[in-house]
Design an enzyme around this catalytic site. Structure first.
Site, mmCIF file in Angstrom:
data_model
loop_
_atom_site.group_PDB
_atom_site.id
_atom_site.type_symbol
_atom_site.label_atom_id
_atom_site.label_comp_id
_atom_site.label_asym_id
_atom_site.label_seq_id
_atom_site.Cartn_x
_atom_site.Cartn_y
_atom_site.Cartn_z
ATOM 1 N N LYS A 1 28.463 0.201 -1.827
ATOM 2 C CA LYS A 1 28.291 -0.287 -0.450
ATOM 3 C C LYS A 1 26.809 -0.258 -0.072
ATOM 4 O O LYS A 1 25.992 0.335 -0.779
ATOM 5 C CB LYS A 1 29.107 0.584 0.507
ATOM 6 C CG LYS A 1 28.692 2.049 0.521
ATOM 7 C CD LYS A 1 29.691 2.916 1.287
ATOM 8 C CE LYS A 1 29.322 4.385 1.216
ATOM 9 N NZ LYS A 1 30.392 5.256 1.728
ATOM 10 N N TYR B 1 -2.419 7.651 14.043
ATOM 11 C CA TYR B 1 -2.003 7.606 15.451
ATOM 12 C C TYR B 1 -1.901 9.017 16.040
ATOM 13 O O TYR B 1 -1.421 9.936 15.395
ATOM 14 C CB TYR B 1 -0.635 6.940 15.577
ATOM 15 C CG TYR B 1 -0.695 5.436 15.418
ATOM 16 C CD1 TYR B 1 -1.346 4.647 16.362
ATOM 17 C CD2 TYR B 1 -0.087 4.812 14.337
ATOM 18 C CE1 TYR B 1 -1.395 3.266 16.229
ATOM 19 C CE2 TYR B 1 -0.118 3.440 14.191
ATOM 20 C CZ TYR B 1 -0.780 2.665 15.145
ATOM 21 O OH TYR B 1 -0.832 1.317 15.010
HETATM 22 C C1 LIG Z 1 30.659 6.128 0.600
HETATM 23 C C2 LIG Z 1 32.000 6.594 0.172
HETATM 24 C C3 LIG Z 1 32.171 7.286 -1.036
HETATM 25 C C4 LIG Z 1 31.023 7.738 -1.901
HETATM 26 O O1 LIG Z 1 30.489 8.927 -1.380
HETATM 27 P P1 LIG Z 1 29.266 9.679 -2.117
HETATM 28 O O2 LIG Z 1 29.086 10.912 -1.334
HETATM 29 O O3 LIG Z 1 28.100 8.764 -2.015
HETATM 30 O O4 LIG Z 1 29.704 9.912 -3.515
HETATM 31 C C5 LIG Z 1 33.468 7.584 -1.430
HETATM 32 N N1 LIG Z 1 34.522 7.245 -0.662
HETATM 33 C C6 LIG Z 1 34.396 6.592 0.507
HETATM 34 C C7 LIG Z 1 35.605 6.263 1.307
HETATM 35 C C8 LIG Z 1 33.135 6.257 0.973
HETATM 36 O O5 LIG Z 1 33.007 5.611 2.143
#
Ligand SMILES: *Cc1c(COP(=O)(O)O)cnc(C)c1O
Length: 372
Positions: free
Chosen positions: A35, A254
């Protein structure tokens, strides 16, 4: 000339990390979580480097369709499911699997004329974000298993504290609730994220869902990826584009928040919060300049940051800088800036050029590119 900031994506590291996920969960099938543009690493080449995974998981429908169009045949799971009947139609067209976590989705499925839908029914065991409660589960399960459009149902949940203290109470409660619900159910199960894959073999079940670990970072704030034999997949690099000589009392950046206590050389690096570097990183945050650890000084600008070159005499304009990655764990920078590596990785903006590297010789090229 282009700005020198570049994110190198080590495709060999990605596939190595996938192998490590298999090593940790040898009996489970692996659903590689890609994702958010593969946690900022770039979707296509990351999916390609992870093609030995058993499935992919993401949330973005367009990205899932892009993978299909690019020829990926893996099962692809949409982690938030679908939001309309139009999207539901696309699931069938592109043969996508979907999470079902809400009654609205069950109602849309009841009216759907599709065949062979592959569902992951999400159970809320304590995260309280998505999913049906244990009480709602039986009726929803019955409705879905009697729906002729549905051909496969798997059961899943998501842990809130798998990365917390070992065997913490909240985590144990979530397992207990999931076990209770699923004990007389023969459907495939899935609950483990990266933290649970590394630490809790008892919850590996049929499908594991590694995300962060595939990118080489540790899900535990107390560790870095190398502690678990993971390799960082993203190395964010740039160059020194100016050198300043401060007199005692001069400030840099800054707000003038950093003031020189003695005459000093300061390097200006082409990387700022507009490049995904965290603005909250304080003075003292490590930056690799010419492979030497230097400290960041003053406020981060949109396009630049400053480093103390006191320890680095041979630094000049064009000297290579590593902001995180190989030799400087992103976890460390995240901790300094009061955030987590997930946020830094997936916030890489489009103006940062991504360059992939593929094998040993590329790696040498990369090392050279960084060093001279
Ligand atoms: C993002 C996600 C994962 C992966 O989690 P990590 O901590 O990056 O391994 C697994 N399951 C779901 C439902 C997620 O949204």
């Amino acid at each position: 000339m282009q700005r020198p900031i570049t994110a190198y994506i080590d495709l060999a590291a990605l596939s190595h990390n996938l192998t490590m996920a298999r090593h940790y969960a040898p009996k489970s099938k692996i659903m590689a979580v890609i994702k958010a543009n593969a946690y900022g690493h770039g979707l296509r080449h990351t999916a390609d480097a992870l093609r030995n995974a058993d499935a992919f998981a993401l949330l973005e429908l367009e990205a899932a369709i892009a993978l299909r169009d690019a020829g990926f045949r893996h099962p692809i799971l949409l982690l938030e499911g679908f939001f309309s009947t139009q999207e539901l139609a696309l699931l069938e067209k592109y043969n996508l699997s979907t999470v079902v976590h809400h009654y609205e989705q069950v109602a849309m499925l009841a009216k759907c004329k599709h065949h062979k839908l592959n569902l992951f029914l999400k159970i809320n065991t304590g995260m309280n974000r998505l999913g049906f409660t244990p009480k709602q589960f039986p009726t929803v399960y019955n409705a879905l298993s009697n729906n002729p459009a549905v051909s496969h149902i798997s059961l899943m949940t998501h842990f809130a504290t798998a990365d917390g203290a070992f065997d913490n109470l909240r985590f144990k409660q979530q397992i207990q609730i999931f076990n209770q619900i699923t004990q007389n159910n023969l459907n495939p199960l899935s609950s483990a994220n990266s933290a649970a894959i590394i630490r809790y073999p008892q919850v590996h079940q049929d499908w594991v869902r590694p995300g962060l670990m595939l990118y080489g970072a540790s899900p535990f704030e107390t560790h870095t990826g190398t502690d678990f034999k993971l390799k960082p997949a993203m190395t964010l690099t740039s160059k020194i584009i100016a050198i300043q000589h401060l007199k005692t009392g001069d400030t840099v950046g800054y707000g003038g928040s950093f003031q020189a206590e003695k005459p000093m050389r300061v390097g200006i690096v082409a990387c700022g919060y507009g490049d995904g570097y965290p603005r909250h990183a304080p003075t003292g945050t490590p930056v690799l300049v010419n492979s030497q650890v230097c400290r960041l000084i003053g406020k981060i600008s949109m396009d630049m940051l400053a480093v103390d070159l006191t320890e680095s005499n041979d630094t000049h304009i064009d000297s290579p800088v590593t902001l995180w990655g190989n030799g400087l764990p992103v976890e460390k920078i995240a901790r300094e800036a009061g955030t987590i590596s997930y946020e830094l990785l997936c916030s890489l903006p489009t103006r940062v050029k991504i360059v992939t590297m593929n094998n040993q010789s590329d790696h040498q090229y990369f090392t050279r590119a960084c060093l001279d």
